[in-house]
Design an enzyme around this catalytic site. Sequence first.
Site, PDB file in Angstrom:
ATOM      1  N   ASN A  73       0.805  -1.224   0.000  1.00 59.65           N
ATOM      2  CA  ASN A  73       0.000   0.000   0.000  1.00 59.65           C
ATOM      3  C   ASN A  73       0.842   1.280   0.000  1.00 59.65           C
ATOM      4  OD1 ASN A  73      -2.474   1.710   0.907  1.00 59.65           O
ATOM      5  ND2 ASN A  73      -0.948   1.999   2.524  1.00 59.65           N
ATOM      6  N   TYR A  75       2.725   9.764 -11.202  1.00 61.42           N
ATOM      7  CA  TYR A  75       1.826   8.944 -10.369  1.00 61.42           C
ATOM      8  C   TYR A  75       1.013   7.993 -11.259  1.00 61.42           C
ATOM      9  CZ  TYR A  75      -1.679   7.844  -6.771  1.00 61.42           C
ATOM     10  OH  TYR A  75      -2.495   7.189  -5.881  1.00 61.42           O
ATOM     11  N   LYS A 113       1.153   3.869 -11.222  1.00 60.17           N
ATOM     12  CA  LYS A 113      -0.012   3.040 -10.875  1.00 60.17           C
ATOM     13  C   LYS A 113      -0.428   2.151 -12.060  1.00 60.17           C
ATOM     14  CE  LYS A 113      -0.428   4.407  -6.598  1.00 60.17           C
ATOM     15  NZ  LYS A 113      -0.181   3.500  -5.469  1.00 60.17           N
ATOM     16  N   THR A 162      -8.017  11.069   2.790  1.00 56.80           N
ATOM     17  CA  THR A 162      -6.837  10.822   3.629  1.00 56.80           C
ATOM     18  C   THR A 162      -5.944  12.064   3.577  1.00 56.80           C
ATOM     19  OG1 THR A 162      -5.495  10.019   1.798  1.00 56.80           O
ATOM     20  CG2 THR A 162      -6.804   8.351   2.973  1.00 56.80           C
TER      21      THR A 162
END
Length: 251
Positions: free
Chosen positions: A89, A155, A159, A190
């Site tokens: 994660n 990013y 991913k 988050t």
Amino acid sequence: MFAKDSVALVTGSAAGIGLATALAFGRAGAQVVLSDRDGERGEAAAEQVRALGVTAEFIQADQADPEAVRALHARIKERFGRLDAACNNAGIEGDQGPILESSLENFDRVIGINLRGLFVCLQEQLRLMLAGQGGAIVNMASVAGLVGFAGLPAYCASKGGVVQLTRTAALEYAERGVRVNAVCPGAIKTEMIDRLTRQDPATEQQFAALHPINRMGRVEEVADTVVWLCSPQASFITGQALAVDGGLVAR
Ligand SMILES: NC(=O)c1ccc[n+]([C@@H]2O[C@H](COP(=O)([O-])OP(=O)(O)OC[C@H]3O[C@@H](n4cnc5c(N)ncnc54)[C@H](O)[C@@H]3O)[C@@H](O)[C@H]2O)c1
């Protein structure tokens, strides 16, 4: 859901989705190994999992450092002698900006943690699981691994790589008893999202509106999916990239 002697590892579990996942594994009855680069918050997170009445150990490791990742897994082997479930994660969003305004340093940093570091985790976990009773791995990808997002090139590349690595690992080890899946969250409230929105209410509303459900997700909604994918209830599922995104990629 998990046998009492089973062991689940969650990386990047000092906060956010990782912490919620560690807690969900604990509630499901597994012994939990938490890992993060942040030692202080990691120890506090392990204490939260122990408060559920299960064994939990924190092991500090920076996913950018292959030696630290190998030492983390060596410690799991020495302490528990097995690994049944792992959720890779740990990840960062990196700097925001279009390709022509992006630095190579940012690209290397994001790929180094999110993809290269995860690859080393995967190697170590496969070795441990193949030497034992098999197991299940869930890699934390993102909807940014399924569709493009302007302003986050490194990013998205990282991913997308995680999704393809997941499919490849699933094919390579399916017959030997290891299932490998990816979870692709939409925007989940988050600290990472707080950094991206700068907690500006108008930006938060724009993020919420990306999802047909018209809100951001909760960490528990991702955590429960991870634990389910690692459980015997998902025993015929491997090689999937499952969007947990309020319908975002269905558009
Ligand atoms: N929040 C979202 O909207 C969202 C959406 C899709 C995917 N994700 C992915 O989910 C994962 C968790 O995201 P989050 O929102 O909980 O992030 P977060 O920033 O709130 O928490 C990330 C945790 O990972 C740790 N970490 C960061 N770099 C690390 C490294 N090099 N080594 C070890 N630990 C490290 C941090 O210390 C922190 O505890 C990430 O991989 C992220 O890309 C998040």
